[in-house]
Design an enzyme around this catalytic site. Structure first.
Site, PDB file in Angstrom:
ATOM      1  CD  GLU A   1      -2.441  -1.318   2.785  1.00  0.00           C
ATOM      2  OE1 GLU A   1      -2.142  -0.484   3.666  1.00  0.00           O
ATOM      3  OE2 GLU A   1      -3.289  -2.205   2.964  1.00  0.00           O
ATOM      4  N   PRO A   2       1.778   1.399  -0.957  1.00  0.00           N
ATOM      5  CG  PRO A   2       2.994   1.365  -2.969  1.00  0.00           C
ATOM      6  CD  PRO A   2       2.032   0.547  -2.147  1.00  0.00           C
ATOM      7  N   GLY A   3       2.185   4.899  -0.615  1.00  0.00           N
ATOM      8  CA  GLY A   3       1.610   6.201  -0.932  1.00  0.00           C
ATOM      9  C   GLY A   3       2.736   7.166  -1.258  1.00  0.00           C
ATOM     10  NE  ARG A   4       5.826   9.780   3.667  1.00  0.00           N
ATOM     11  CZ  ARG A   4       5.211  10.756   4.339  1.00  0.00           C
ATOM     12  NH1 ARG A   4       5.430  12.008   4.011  1.00  0.00           N
ATOM     13  NH2 ARG A   4       4.414  10.469   5.354  1.00  0.00           N
TER      14      ARG A   4
ATOM     15  NE  ARG B   1       4.435  15.569   4.568  1.00  0.00           N
ATOM     16  CZ  ARG B   1       5.729  15.634   4.715  1.00  0.00           C
ATOM     17  NH1 ARG B   1       6.428  16.570   4.102  1.00  0.00           N
ATOM     18  NH2 ARG B   1       6.371  14.755   5.443  1.00  0.00           N
TER      19      ARG B   1
ATOM     20  CE1 TYR C   1       1.840  14.526  10.556  1.00  0.00           C
ATOM     21  CE2 TYR C   1       2.468  15.029   8.293  1.00  0.00           C
ATOM     22  CZ  TYR C   1       1.613  14.425   9.196  1.00  0.00           C
ATOM     23  OH  TYR C   1       0.543  13.729   8.721  1.00  0.00           O
TER      24      TYR C   1
ATOM     25  CB  CYS D   1      -4.763  35.033  10.855  1.00  0.00           C
ATOM     26  SG  CYS D   1      -4.976  36.266   9.568  1.00  0.00           S
ATOM     27  CD  GLU D   2      -4.180  29.266  13.230  1.00  0.00           C
ATOM     28  OE1 GLU D   2      -3.494  29.053  14.263  1.00  0.00           O
ATOM     29  OE2 GLU D   2      -5.407  29.135  13.185  1.00  0.00           O
TER      30      GLU D   2
ATOM     31  CE1 TYR E   1      -0.741  10.629   3.342  1.00  0.00           C
ATOM     32  CE2 TYR E   1       1.601  10.437   2.875  1.00  0.00           C
ATOM     33  CZ  TYR E   1       0.387   9.850   3.126  1.00  0.00           C
ATOM     34  OH  TYR E   1       0.279   8.489   3.145  1.00  0.00           O
TER      35      TYR E   1
HETATM   36  C1  LIG Z   1      -1.401   6.108   5.031  1.00  0.00           C
HETATM   37  C2  LIG Z   1      -1.436   4.650   4.820  1.00  0.00           C
HETATM   38  C3  LIG Z   1      -0.647   4.069   3.819  1.00  0.00           C
HETATM   39  C4  LIG Z   1       0.345   4.826   2.984  1.00  0.00           C
HETATM   40  O1  LIG Z   1       1.420   5.265   3.753  1.00  0.00           O
HETATM   41  P1  LIG Z   1       2.712   5.876   3.013  1.00  0.00           P
HETATM   42  O2  LIG Z   1       3.623   6.172   4.125  1.00  0.00           O
HETATM   43  O3  LIG Z   1       2.261   7.097   2.305  1.00  0.00           O
HETATM   44  O4  LIG Z   1       3.244   4.840   2.116  1.00  0.00           O
HETATM   45  C5  LIG Z   1      -0.791   2.705   3.601  1.00  0.00           C
HETATM   46  N1  LIG Z   1      -1.657   1.959   4.337  1.00  0.00           N
HETATM   47  C6  LIG Z   1      -2.419   2.504   5.315  1.00  0.00           C
HETATM   48  C7  LIG Z   1      -3.336   1.630   6.066  1.00  0.00           C
HETATM   49  C8  LIG Z   1      -2.334   3.856   5.586  1.00  0.00           C
HETATM   50  O5  LIG Z   1      -3.080   4.373   6.550  1.00  0.00           O
END
Ligand SMILES: *Cc1c(COP(=O)(O)O)cnc(C)c1O
Length: 417
Positions: free
Chosen positions: A273-276, A312, A316, A342-343, A371
């Site tokens: 499940e790669p995102g970033r 971000r 963070y 305004c923060e 993100y």
């Molecule tokens: C956010 C998330 C991801 C993706 O995370 P990355 O760090 O962006 O790869 C994958 N699986 C689940 C369940 C998530 O909540």
């Protein structure tokens, strides 16, 4: 590697000058490179060549339809965390059999929607959710494919806000409890056990925490097999990090090698499940310098993008590199680059040496593809910015800039006022 490079003094996205995009679309604007998105997907995919696997892109990292379509065309599925994300992914043409559904708070209507569309499996995050999914599936005369999201209690050594696999996290079911829940799942009428899942956190820069959690999952799998439960899918979540500044995360190929070595004997179908990792360095946020001011000890560069556009740094304390769109500044200056919100938390860069930007200068915040827009809001009634995708020497708007009319759409003044 990405395709945001200088040609002479000018920053380009592939073969398009960023300046030309801003001239046409305005500022601020998110710009994505299609070639970079494709390269990142292929690198991840190739890391598991020869092993049965599915890459379920994590929609929440960047949910633009163009980004989804890009990965779907390359054979990807999606990892979703809401009915809204499922809707988007289906609109973008995803194969429902390549959809996994994570998240601790799935509502009845979302579960029903997912079952209607025939997704592959739910990653179940609590005992009560398991019961609920079974009830809803039974009522619909269906069986819901599930994996239990096991919380392996492994420290991914990343930012606490994006750590998800420690015992005290809200995510998943503890490893001690998981066996019992599988036993229960086996007996539930609306459930078909398909897999086992974990996701321990985001922006991981080492493979060790992944391997450690696989080792823990393997013990669970061995016990399950003794019980006559043989999950087909091993979902290892996302979390592989990228370089924002000085980080040196493993290459997908190296990550792949270690994961394959650790999981080979199981003979399972791997899900990721790669995102970033796929989108982070494939996008930048372009903004314009509105004003500068120099105080005794502190310099400020005020720009037309803020924490509502890229949250971000405020959220963070994250680092985003900043580069001029045209290199014509007179040297460097230590400054904060701040937005119009305004923060006091509204900064994109804090106390860093940056080019001496002047009024009207365009700048690019790097590594903003993940993100970035997805977390943006219209706080301070600032319409959300436009998004553009570049391919070679062509570019298209993939999300229109929001208008002020759209901002108040759906608002009503009540009759008693
Ligand atoms: C956010 C998330 C991801 C993706 O995370 P990355 O760090 O962006 O790869 C994958 N699986 C689940 C369940 C998530 O909540």
């Amino acid at each position: 590697m990405h395709h945001f490079q200088y040609k002479g003094n000018e920053l380009y996205a592939e073969d398009v000058a960023i300046r030309d995009i801003v001239a046409k679309v305005g500022s601020p604007v998110y710009v994505y490179s299609q070639a970079t998105l494709e390269r990142h997907f292929r690198a991840f995919d190739e890391a598991f060549a020869g092993t049965p696997h599915t890459i379920c892109y994590s929609v929440k990292a960047n949910s633009n339809m163009a980004v989804l379509k890009n990965f779907i065309k390359l054979g990807g599925g999606v990892d979703i965390v809401s009915g809204g994300e499922l809707y988007r992914a289906l609109k973008a043409g995803v194969d429902p059999r390549k959809v996994v559904y994570s998240g601790v708070g799935k509502r009845d209507d979302e579960i029903e929607y997912a079952l209607t569309t025939g997704i592959l499996m739910f990653n179940v995050e609590s005992e009560q959710e398991l019961t609920r999914i079974s009830e809803i599936a039974s009522r619909m005369g269906k069986k819901a494919g599930i994996a239990i999201r096991v919380n392996p209690d492994v420290d991914p050594q990343t930012h606490p806000y994006i750590t998800t696999g420690l015992k005290n996290a809200k995510f998943g079911i503890t490893i001690e409890r998981a066996i019992e829940e599988y036993r229960r799942a086996k007996a539930l009428p609306g459930i078909e056990i398909l897999g086992i899942d974990c996701h321990i956190g985001s922006q991981l820069t080492k493979v060790t925490p992944f391997v450690d959690s696989i080792k823990k999952l393997k013990k669970v799998i061995a016990t399950l097999r003794e019980m006559g439960i043989d999950p087909k899918y091993l979902d290892l979540g996302g979390g592989l990090g990228i370089t924002y500044n000085q980080e040196e995360p493993p290459l997908p190929a190296d990550y792949g090698k270690e994961i394959v070595a650790e999981t080979k004997e199981l003979g399972m179908h791997l899900v990721f499940e790669p995102g970033r990792n796929l989108v982070g360095n494939a996008g930048i946020l372009v903004a314009k310098c509105l004003y500068t001011k120099q105080r005794d000890e502190k310099n400020f560069i005020m720009i037309d993008a803020g924490m509502n556009d890229l949250a971000r740094p405020a959220l963070y304390g994250s680092f985003h590199g900043v580069q001029p769109v045209v290199k014509d500044q007179d040297g460097l200056i230590v400054a904060d680059i701040v937005g119009p919100i305004c923060e006091s938390g509204d900064f994109l860069v804090k106390d860093r040496e940056v080019p001496m930007f002047k009024q009207g200068d365009l700048m690019a915040f790097m590594s903003a593809g993940a993100y970035g827009f997805a977390m943006s809001s219209s706080y301070n009634s600032r319409p959300r910015v436009a998004e553009v995708m570049v391919k070679g020497s062509a570019f298209e708007v993939v999300r229109e800039r929001e208008t002020v009319e759209e901002l108040i759409k759906g608002e009503r003044v009540p009759s008693f006022l």
